[in-house]
Design a protein around this motif. Sequence first.
Motif, PDB file in Angstrom:
ATOM      1  N   PRO A 127      91.803  67.296  47.210  1.00 55.57           N
ATOM      2  CA  PRO A 127      91.753  65.967  46.592  1.00 55.57           C
ATOM      3  C   PRO A 127      90.934  64.948  47.402  1.00 55.57           C
ATOM      4  N   GLN A 128      91.048  64.997  48.724  1.00 56.40           N
ATOM      5  CA  GLN A 128      90.301  64.035  49.537  1.00 56.40           C
ATOM      6  C   GLN A 128      88.798  64.259  49.399  1.00 56.40           C
ATOM      7  N   GLY A 129      88.375  65.491  49.415  1.00 54.17           N
ATOM      8  CA  GLY A 129      86.960  65.789  49.250  1.00 54.17           C
ATOM      9  C   GLY A 129      86.440  65.372  47.884  1.00 54.17           C
ATOM     10  N   ARG A 130      87.249  65.572  46.845  1.00 52.34           N
ATOM     11  CA  ARG A 130      86.819  65.173  45.496  1.00 52.34           C
ATOM     12  C   ARG A 130      86.713  63.657  45.382  1.00 52.34           C
ATOM     13  N   LEU A 131      87.675  62.941  46.002  1.00 47.04           N
ATOM     14  CA  LEU A 131      87.590  61.481  45.968  1.00 47.04           C
ATOM     15  C   LEU A 131      86.347  60.995  46.709  1.00 47.04           C
ATOM     16  N   MET A 132      86.046  61.589  47.843  1.00 51.75           N
ATOM     17  CA  MET A 132      84.866  61.178  48.603  1.00 51.75           C
ATOM     18  C   MET A 132      83.587  61.447  47.825  1.00 51.75           C
ATOM     19  N   ALA A 133      83.545  62.532  47.051  1.00 58.52           N
ATOM     20  CA  ALA A 133      82.363  62.823  46.245  1.00 58.52           C
ATOM     21  C   ALA A 133      82.165  61.747  45.176  1.00 58.52           C
ATOM     22  N   VAL A 134      83.263  61.323  44.540  1.00 61.65           N
ATOM     23  CA  VAL A 134      83.174  60.252  43.543  1.00 61.65           C
ATOM     24  C   VAL A 134      82.769  58.939  44.220  1.00 61.65           C
ATOM     25  N   LEU A 135      83.324  58.688  45.399  1.00 62.39           N
ATOM     26  CA  LEU A 135      82.987  57.474  46.141  1.00 62.39           C
ATOM     27  C   LEU A 135      81.486  57.417  46.431  1.00 62.39           C
ATOM     28  N   LEU A 136      80.910  58.525  46.878  1.00 69.41           N
ATOM     29  CA  LEU A 136      79.472  58.560  47.133  1.00 69.41           C
ATOM     30  C   LEU A 136      78.670  58.304  45.857  1.00 69.41           C
ATOM     31  N   ASP A 137      79.107  58.892  44.752  1.00 70.54           N
ATOM     32  CA  ASP A 137      78.414  58.668  43.476  1.00 70.54           C
ATOM     33  C   ASP A 137      78.436  57.191  43.101  1.00 70.54           C
ATOM     34  N   GLN A 138      79.575  56.542  43.292  1.00 74.03           N
ATOM     35  CA  GLN A 138      79.701  55.131  42.934  1.00 74.03           C
ATOM     36  C   GLN A 138      78.880  54.245  43.861  1.00 74.03           C
ATOM     37  N   MET A 139      78.791  54.600  45.133  1.00 78.78           N
ATOM     38  CA  MET A 139      77.944  53.850  46.065  1.00 78.78           C
ATOM     39  C   MET A 139      76.474  53.935  45.644  1.00 78.78           C
ATOM     40  N   ARG A 140      76.039  55.135  45.272  1.00 81.85           N
ATOM     41  CA  ARG A 140      74.645  55.316  44.858  1.00 81.85           C
ATOM     42  C   ARG A 140      74.332  54.524  43.589  1.00 81.85           C
ATOM     43  N   ALA A 141      75.333  54.334  42.748  1.00 75.20           N
ATOM     44  CA  ALA A 141      75.126  53.633  41.477  1.00 75.20           C
ATOM     45  C   ALA A 141      75.305  52.122  41.595  1.00 75.20           C
ATOM     46  N   ALA A 142      75.738  51.642  42.759  1.00 80.74           N
ATOM     47  CA  ALA A 142      76.011  50.208  42.918  1.00 80.74           C
ATOM     48  C   ALA A 142      74.723  49.392  42.761  1.00 80.74           C
ATOM     49  N   PRO A 143      74.700  48.429  41.846  1.00 76.14           N
ATOM     50  CA  PRO A 143      73.474  47.638  41.637  1.00 76.14           C
ATOM     51  C   PRO A 143      73.267  46.620  42.754  1.00 76.14           C
ATOM     52  N   PRO A 144      72.020  46.266  43.035  1.00 72.47           N
ATOM     53  CA  PRO A 144      71.747  45.271  44.081  1.00 72.47           C
ATOM     54  C   PRO A 144      72.173  43.870  43.649  1.00 72.47           C
ATOM     55  N   ALA A 145      72.478  43.037  44.628  1.00 72.68           N
ATOM     56  CA  ALA A 145      72.838  41.637  44.390  1.00 72.68           C
ATOM     57  C   ALA A 145      71.961  40.765  45.276  1.00 72.68           C
ATOM     58  N   GLU A 146      71.588  39.608  44.768  1.00 74.18           N
ATOM     59  CA  GLU A 146      70.647  38.748  45.496  1.00 74.18           C
ATOM     60  C   GLU A 146      71.378  37.821  46.462  1.00 74.18           C
ATOM     61  N   LEU A 147      71.968  38.427  47.507  1.00 72.30           N
ATOM     62  CA  LEU A 147      72.626  37.625  48.537  1.00 72.30           C
ATOM     63  C   LEU A 147      71.987  37.891  49.897  1.00 72.30           C
ATOM     64  N   HIS A 148      70.683  38.047  49.861  1.00 72.87           N
ATOM     65  CA  HIS A 148      69.909  38.322  51.068  1.00 72.87           C
ATOM     66  C   HIS A 148      69.029  37.116  51.364  1.00 72.87           C
ATOM     67  N   LEU A 149      68.992  36.731  52.619  1.00 73.16           N
ATOM     68  CA  LEU A 149      68.135  35.632  53.044  1.00 73.16           C
ATOM     69  C   LEU A 149      67.112  36.180  54.026  1.00 73.16           C
ATOM     70  N   PRO A 150      65.904  36.531  53.559  1.00 71.88           N
ATOM     71  CA  PRO A 150      64.898  37.108  54.467  1.00 71.88           C
ATOM     72  C   PRO A 150      64.414  36.077  55.470  1.00 71.88           C
ATOM     73  N   LEU A 151      64.160  36.524  56.694  1.00 64.36           N
ATOM     74  CA  LEU A 151      63.702  35.638  57.756  1.00 64.36           C
ATOM     75  C   LEU A 151      62.246  35.941  58.094  1.00 64.36           C
TER      76      LEU A 151
END
Length: 249
Positions: A120-144
């Motif tokens: 179960p832990q390995g399966r949850l981690m696989a789903v977690l990685l999939d969701q991280m890869r699918a996470a859309p970008p957000a414009e909260l970056h301040l380039p210097l």
Amino acid sequence: MPSQLLRPVEVRAFDMSVGETVTPHSHDWGQFTYSAEGVLTVLTPQGRFTAPPAMAVWIPPGILHDIRPVGRAKFRSLYVAAEAMTGMPDRCAVLSVDPLLRQLILEAAAFPRDWQVDGPQGRLMAVLLDQMRAAPPAELHLPLPEDSRLRAVTDALLEDPADRRGLEEFAKVSGAAPRTLARLFQKETGMSFGVWRRQRVLLSALERLSEGVPVTSVALDLGYDSPSAFIAMFRRTLGDTPTRYLRGD
């Protein structure tokens, strides 16, 4: 911090107090930096990245960075080995964290470093990685920027986000003409001066709101005519009211 990872993903979890800082460092793995409560600011040589509970900061391997909470924060950081980073951004980025991804992070935070791969832990981690890869970008970056003349302008606005001087006034202290400053802003940050300043105001607002400063005080201190005008800007930019957004609803 571990010297090596025991699994493709490991979660580091602890609470950070006011003024506590993870000092500048880099490592051989990627890092998905998340705060279950509170706001985190990640600083790199290229920019400033801010993550309230609905966001996380992705840091690729080899990037020098430090991490600072704004107020108290529940730090939850996922270390991702090189073989598991396929599909993740190749540069630092703020990524959106939806309720499913948030819950997966919180569940994984309770796993041991040597979590069970086949189960179960390995399966949850696989789903977690999939969701991280699918996470859309957000414009909260301040380039210097790197240009010293432009850095004089951005340093002033980092020090005081309510500074209302325009490029004509900044030109007098930066050593560059207004037109040169405008061109440099676009070239070195990818933003116009106006967009960069609005972004700085927004990030300052997030930081102050997370410290418990009332919306009215934040709005007026940052130069808005009324709290309603500030809330309208906040909702237009981030999709929700300040209170709901910082709760991660």
